[in-house]
Structure formats: structure tokens, C-alpha cells
Design a protein around this motif. Structure first.
Motif, PDB file in Angstrom:
ATOM      1  N   THR A   1       0.737  -1.359   0.049  1.00 46.00           N
ATOM      2  CA  THR A   1      -0.022   0.102  -0.027  1.00 46.00           C
ATOM      3  C   THR A   1       0.976   1.166   0.012  1.00 46.00           C
ATOM      4  OG1 THR A   1      -0.098  -0.075   2.516  1.00 46.00           O
ATOM      5  CG2 THR A   1      -1.944  -1.090   1.092  1.00 46.00           C
ATOM      6  N   SER A   2       2.271   1.236   0.677  1.00 46.73           N
ATOM      7  CA  SER A   2       2.949   2.117   0.596  1.00 46.73           C
ATOM      8  C   SER A   2       3.079   2.875  -0.790  1.00 46.73           C
ATOM      9  CB  SER A   2       4.573   1.801   1.205  1.00 46.73           C
ATOM     10  OG  SER A   2       4.904   0.873   0.522  1.00 46.73           O
ATOM     11  N   LEU A   3       3.324   2.005  -1.841  1.00 43.10           N
ATOM     12  CA  LEU A   3       3.569   2.505  -3.147  1.00 43.10           C
ATOM     13  C   LEU A   3       2.272   3.174  -3.712  1.00 43.10           C
ATOM     14  CD1 LEU A   3       5.668   2.511  -5.407  1.00 43.10           C
ATOM     15  CD2 LEU A   3       4.598   0.110  -6.267  1.00 43.10           C
ATOM     16  N   GLN A   4       1.105   2.717  -3.360  1.00 40.33           N
ATOM     17  CA  GLN A   4      -0.008   3.508  -4.055  1.00 40.33           C
ATOM     18  C   GLN A   4      -0.192   4.762  -3.074  1.00 40.33           C
ATOM     19  OE1 GLN A   4      -0.217   0.008  -3.377  1.00 40.33           O
ATOM     20  NE2 GLN A   4       0.054   0.208  -5.663  1.00 40.33           N
ATOM     21  N   GLN A   5       0.360   4.673  -1.770  1.00 40.71           N
ATOM     22  CA  GLN A   5       0.165   6.010  -0.966  1.00 40.71           C
ATOM     23  C   GLN A   5       1.221   7.257  -1.591  1.00 40.71           C
ATOM     24  OE1 GLN A   5       1.145   4.345   2.829  1.00 40.71           O
ATOM     25  NE2 GLN A   5      -0.806   3.956   3.378  1.00 40.71           N
ATOM     26  N   ALA A   6       2.399   6.893  -1.821  1.00 44.69           N
ATOM     27  CA  ALA A   6       3.305   7.580  -2.476  1.00 44.69           C
ATOM     28  C   ALA A   6       3.057   8.100  -3.786  1.00 44.69           C
ATOM     29  CB  ALA A   6       4.510   7.084  -2.712  1.00 44.69           C
ATOM     30  N   GLN A   7       2.541   7.240  -4.636  1.00 43.08           N
ATOM     31  CA  GLN A   7       1.732   7.829  -6.122  1.00 43.08           C
ATOM     32  C   GLN A   7       0.623   8.823  -5.859  1.00 43.08           C
ATOM     33  OE1 GLN A   7       0.741   4.599  -8.493  1.00 43.08           O
ATOM     34  NE2 GLN A   7       2.842   3.441  -8.210  1.00 43.08           N
ATOM     35  N   GLY A   8      -0.152   8.366  -4.744  1.00 45.37           N
ATOM     36  CA  GLY A   8      -1.461   9.217  -4.664  1.00 45.37           C
ATOM     37  C   GLY A   8      -1.150  10.652  -3.985  1.00 45.37           C
ATOM     38  N   ALA A   9       0.124  10.817  -3.449  1.00 46.17           N
ATOM     39  CA  ALA A   9       0.759  12.012  -2.957  1.00 46.17           C
ATOM     40  C   ALA A   9       1.402  12.643  -3.915  1.00 46.17           C
ATOM     41  CB  ALA A   9       1.394  11.838  -1.648  1.00 46.17           C
ATOM     42  N   ALA A  10       1.633  11.960  -5.130  1.00 45.04           N
ATOM     43  CA  ALA A  10       2.627  12.507  -6.074  1.00 45.04           C
ATOM     44  C   ALA A  10       4.254  12.880  -5.501  1.00 45.04           C
ATOM     45  CB  ALA A  10       2.022  13.699  -6.919  1.00 45.04           C
ATOM     46  N   LYS A  11       4.604  11.759  -4.917  1.00 48.74           N
ATOM     47  CA  LYS A  11       5.858  11.951  -4.152  1.00 48.74           C
ATOM     48  C   LYS A  11       6.763  10.752  -4.691  1.00 48.74           C
ATOM     49  CE  LYS A  11       5.036  15.557  -1.602  1.00 48.74           C
ATOM     50  NZ  LYS A  11       5.461  16.613  -1.706  1.00 48.74           N
TER      51      LYS A  11
END
Length: 274
Positions: A220-230
Motif C-alpha cells: 500500500t505504501s507504493l499507492q500512497q506515494a503515488q497518490g501524494a505525487a511523491k
């Protein structure tokens, strides 16, 4: 300048996720990188924090002149407050207009022509391809040195990887002799799943050393980083850092294959991702 296309002939396997992970690894390593968003969904542009642009990759495909190419390229928002070069040739839904099933030879070479204008400015180009084998993917492959095929450990995705490798060989023989497969990147692997273990073994039996390691797990951390555009490499938590190390390993394969940066002179870094 080494050009790598990130491809899949089946949607939904995380091709754009892999592109973003490799871009994050390249940014963390200090490799000057251009990401070309050739998928009409333009998700990689969103994930790299670039605004909607007046000039995009669609304009480049219409007219790959230097002025147009440079107008379509913008720094990623990842670079704000950080050093390094990671730029994006901004994606657009209008790119779908250039994705016909029967492209002309002139059309197929347009991205190659466009990248020639900026080849002195980047060490690495990552092309996020459309999930099909129509004109956009063929245009990307004609401009590329290598293609990575993204798959997941499922029956239909394995079949799609086989089709992709056959298509790469077809393009190499008929159009671009320098083109080679980098290999198959297995994404969303759940190693506790017997089905996933079986499919990964099937891939290895079919394609041998073309199946790259490590296999990327679902996180999920990967999706979180993408969602935050980081970039993944600055996202907090052990899960994100574990994935970042995996992308570092995959990037190292890319750089070694393309003899990019220190690998061009045979120098070996003391720490991947440093």
C-alpha cells in the motif's frame, strides 16, 4: 542516452507503477532522467506532480520539432526543494489520436526524432507505453534501446508477456536492429500464494534469465506515494524503503545494460541508491 520502454500488452498489471518506481530510483541515484508519458491515461504525469500542459506529447507526435519537444517537457514536481534532474514529457488523452492499428513508417519514427533534440541532456529516458501493440507502443519501441515487460503472476498476464516478447523480436527484425528486451518485471507478487509461485515458475521455465529479480510485492505504501505525487524513495516507513531497494536493484540492471553513468566507465558504486 539510454532509452527504456516500460510496456505491457495487458492493462492493470502496474506498468505505470513500475515506471514511477524506476524514475524514483533514478532520481535518488542522481541519474538525469526524462520520463515520456506515452500512455493516453497520462497517469505517470499525475504521479510525478506535473500540471496539465498546453503542449504535450500529443503535439510532439504531431510535429517532433525541437521547439515543440522542449515546450512539452517540464520538470517533475519531485524536484522542488531537491537537487537532481527528472523531467517529464507531459502526457495527454489526445495521444490516443496517434494510436491507430496501422501506423506509417514516418509516424513510427517520430519519438526517435523528438528525443534526438534532447539526447545530450539526459542519461536515461523511461517511456511509459500504452497497454496495447498499436502505433504508440511501436513508436516507443522504435525509439528505445531496451523494453521491460511488466506482468503479474496470472495466467492471462503470462500469455501477454509471451506476446510482448514475440512482438519485440518482430520490431527488432523488421524495424530497429538495436532493440532488445531488458526482461520481464513481475509485479504484485504474493509469494505466499501457491498460484503466484506456480506462475512465476512458469515464467522462469518459459523465459529463463529474462525474468528479472527481485519480484515486486503488493504494498500500500507504493499507492500512497503515488497518490501524494511523491517519489517512493522519500516516502516514510520500512515497507516503502523495502520497495525502494527493490527498484534500486532493477534500476541497476537498466544502468548496467545501457552502460549509463558510472557503468559506462566500469566504475561500481559503493551503495545502490546513494
Amino acid at each position: 542516452m539510454h532509452v527504456l520502454s516500460v510496456s505491457s500488452l495487458k492493462g492493470g498489471v502496474g506498468k505505470t507503477t513500475v515506471t514511477l518506481g524506476l524514475a524514483s530510483a533514478a532520481f535518488a541515484r542522481g541519474v538525469s532522467t526524462l520520463v515520456v508519458d506515452l500512455d493516453p491515461q497520462a497517469d505517470v504525469s499525475t504521479g510525478m506532480d506535473v500540471p496539465v500542459a498546453q503542449v504535450s506529447v500529443a503535439d510532439v507526435l504531431a510535429s517532433p520539432k525541437e521547439k515543440t519537444v522542449r515546450a512539452a517537457i517540464t520538470p517533475s514536481g519531485w524536484t522542488r526543494g531537491r537537487g537532481g534532474v527528472v523531467d517529464v514529457m507531459v502526457g495527454s488523452p489526445a495521444a490516443i489520436n496517434f494510436d491507430g492499428p496501422h501506423p506509417s513508417v514516418r509516424d513510427i519514427w517520430k519519438l526517435e526524432e523528438a528525443l534526438a533534440h534532447v539526447e545530450a541532456e539526459y542519461e536515461l529516458v523511461l517511456v511509459d507505453c500504452a497497454p496495447s501493440l498499436n502505433a504508440l507502443t511501436r513508436t516507443a519501441w522504435a525509439a528505445s534501446d531496451r523494453v521491460s515487460v511488466v506482468t503479474e503472476p496470472g495466467l492471462f498476464s503470462v500469455a501477454a508477456a509471451d506476446r510482448a516478447l514475440r512482438a519485440i523480436e518482430e520490431i527488432r527484425r523488421g524495424l530497429s536492429p538495436r532493440l532488445q528486451p531488458l526482461g520481464i518485471i513481475v509485479n504484485r507478487a504474493r509469494m505466499q500464494s501457491l498460484e503466484h509461485q506456480f506462475r512465476i515458475k512458469e515464467l522462469r521455465d518459459m523465459f529463463g534469465p529474462l525474468v528479472l529479480t527481485p519480484h515486486l510485492p503488493e504494498r500500500t505504501s507504493l499507492q500512497q506515494a503515488q497518490g501524494a505525487a511523491k517519489p517512493l524513495h522519500v516516502w516514510p516507513g520500512e515497507s516503502a524503503q523495502e520497495l525502494a531497494r527493490m527498484f534500486d536493484q532493477l534500476l541497476e540492471r537498466v544502468l548496467r545494460t545501457g552502460r549509463v553513468g558510472e557503468f559506462a566507465t566500469g566504475e561500481i558504486p559503493t551503495q545502490v541508491g546513494a
